[in-house]
Design a protein around this motif. Sequence first.
Motif, PDB file in Angstrom:
ATOM      1  N   GLY A  27     -56.482  79.030  97.355  1.00  0.00           N
ATOM      2  CA  GLY A  27     -56.100  80.414  97.581  1.00  0.00           C
ATOM      3  C   GLY A  27     -56.991  81.096  98.615  1.00  0.00           C
ATOM      4  N   THR A  28     -56.670  82.337  98.897  1.00  0.00           N
ATOM      5  CA  THR A  28     -57.388  83.131  99.887  1.00  0.00           C
ATOM      6  C   THR A  28     -58.576  83.810  99.237  1.00  0.00           C
ATOM      7  OG1 THR A  28     -55.327  83.542 101.092  1.00  0.00           O
ATOM      8  CG2 THR A  28     -57.185  84.991 101.567  1.00  0.00           C
ATOM      9  N   THR A 311     -54.361  91.264  90.862  1.00  0.00           N
ATOM     10  CA  THR A 311     -54.370  90.785  92.249  1.00  0.00           C
ATOM     11  C   THR A 311     -55.130  89.468  92.355  1.00  0.00           C
ATOM     12  OG1 THR A 311     -54.229  93.054  93.103  1.00  0.00           O
ATOM     13  CG2 THR A 311     -55.026  91.350  94.611  1.00  0.00           C
ATOM     14  N   LYS A 314     -53.035  86.676  90.780  1.00  0.00           N
ATOM     15  CA  LYS A 314     -51.855  86.340  91.574  1.00  0.00           C
ATOM     16  C   LYS A 314     -52.229  85.518  92.803  1.00  0.00           C
ATOM     17  CE  LYS A 314     -47.663  88.331  93.586  1.00  0.00           C
ATOM     18  NZ  LYS A 314     -47.715  87.534  94.825  1.00  0.00           N
ATOM     19  N   SER A 315     -53.348  85.864  93.451  1.00  0.00           N
ATOM     20  CA  SER A 315     -53.739  85.122  94.642  1.00  0.00           C
ATOM     21  C   SER A 315     -54.064  83.673  94.304  1.00  0.00           C
ATOM     22  CB  SER A 315     -54.952  85.792  95.309  1.00  0.00           C
ATOM     23  OG  SER A 315     -56.117  85.671  94.508  1.00  0.00           O
ATOM     24  N   ASP A 318     -50.548  81.932  93.261  1.00  0.00           N
ATOM     25  CA  ASP A 318     -49.659  81.703  94.410  1.00  0.00           C
ATOM     26  C   ASP A 318     -50.043  80.444  95.184  1.00  0.00           C
ATOM     27  OD1 ASP A 318     -48.153  83.908  93.859  1.00  0.00           O
ATOM     28  OD2 ASP A 318     -49.077  85.203  95.382  1.00  0.00           O
TER      29      ASP A 318
END
Length: 395
Positions: A27-28, A311, A314-315, A318
Motif C-alpha cells: 500500500g501507499t 482511511t 482502506k489504504s 486496497d
Amino acid sequence: MMSDIFQKLRLDSNPFEPAATGAPLTGTLSPPHDLAEKMKDFLDFHQTGQGVKAIVIAGEYGTGKTCLLQWLHNKVFPEHQTMSFYFDNPGVQFYDLANMLLRTIGRKDFAKFIWELAGLHVNVPYQRTLFQNGFEAYLSNAFHLRRQQDMTSPLQEAIQSAGVTTDEEVAHCLARIVTDIVKKPYFEYRDFIPQQRGSMVPEGEEAPYFRAILKTISQGMGAKAIAFLIDEFEEIGLQKKLTRRAAHDYLATLRRLINLTQSEEIDFWIVLSMTPDAYETTKKLEPSLIVERVSGKTLEIKPLTPNDALTLMKSRIDAVRSEGTDVSREPLFPFPEAVVFRPNTYSNPRRLVKTCFRAIAQADANVQLPFTEKYLHKIEDELYPDSTITGNAKS
C-alpha cells in the motif's frame, strides 16, 4: 493459489503486519492528511530561511512517528532534491552517527566521492595522470606501488582546494579514507572514535569533520540538501537509563547537529522523533537548546480519529484486494464500514494495525463476514486484556 480463507475475505494476502513497528509492506505510505499538511508547511516555511532547520516530532509509542519519518524519507525529501538518511535509535555519541552514516554509504563509494571532488585540483603532475586513468587505476597504483603515503599529501591539498574543508587535519583524514582503502576496503566502528589508533576522526575536530562529510555527500550525490531523520532518542525519557556522562554526550550531539543546520556551507536538516516524556526531559536538561532554538518547530502527533482509522485500513486493504472484486458497497470488507474498535485501539496506529492483522490471521471458514463487533472485541481482549486503559502503552 490463493487460500480458501483469503478468497472468502476477498484479499490476496494479509495487508497488516503482526508487529506494526514501521512502514507498511504493502500500500501507499501516507500519514493522516492534516498531519502531512502540517509537516509540509513546516518544511516550506524553513526551506528558504537561514535559521535552525530542526524539527521535533513528539508522539507516544505506536502513534506513527516512524511511519511519518519513512514518508519524509521515501517521498517528501526526494521531491525536494534532498538526500535523507534514516537512523533508528542511534547512540548518543556524535561518532555513532558518523559511523552509521558512512557505513550506510560504504567506504568505496564515499572514497570515490572525495576522489572525484578533489581530482580537478591536484597539482602534482604524476598525480594528475593517475586521476585521468580512473578511480580503480588510481587505487591499483596506490597498492602496487606502495605509494599510499606519497599520494595522501597531494590529495589532502586537493581536498582543501576543492573547498570541502579548510582544516588541514580534517582534509588529511578524508584523504586517508581514499588512500588507505587498498588496505581496508570497509569502515569499522572504531574508525570514528577520536583518540583511537588509526581513527578517521581528528580529535577535537568532530564538528568540522562532520560538516566536510556532509558537503562531500551532498556534492557527490548531486543533492541540494542533506537530511537526518533520527527515530527515537527514547531512552532519554527514562532518567535511570542515562548516566550523567550519557546525558552530556546526548546533549553535545544534539547541540552539534543543531549548529550544523545553521551552517552556511551546507544545507542540512534534522528531524527528530521522540516521546513527549523524552522531549520534556531534554528541555529540562538544557532549556536554551530546545526552548530557544527549536521552539515553534515541534509537531505533536495526535491520536487517530475514526475517519483517520478508516482511511488507514482502506489504504492497506486496497493494496491486496483480489483483482476483479467489486467492493463498491463494502470498501473495507472483511471489516465493517463503521469503526467498531474501542477508542484506545482505533486511535493508536500500532494497536489498530496489530488488531487488524490478528482479525484476518485468526479468521476461519466459520467466521461471520463482515467481521462482527463481538469478534473484533474478542481480538482486542486477546491482544490487550486490560481494555480499560486509555493511554497508548508501548506494545
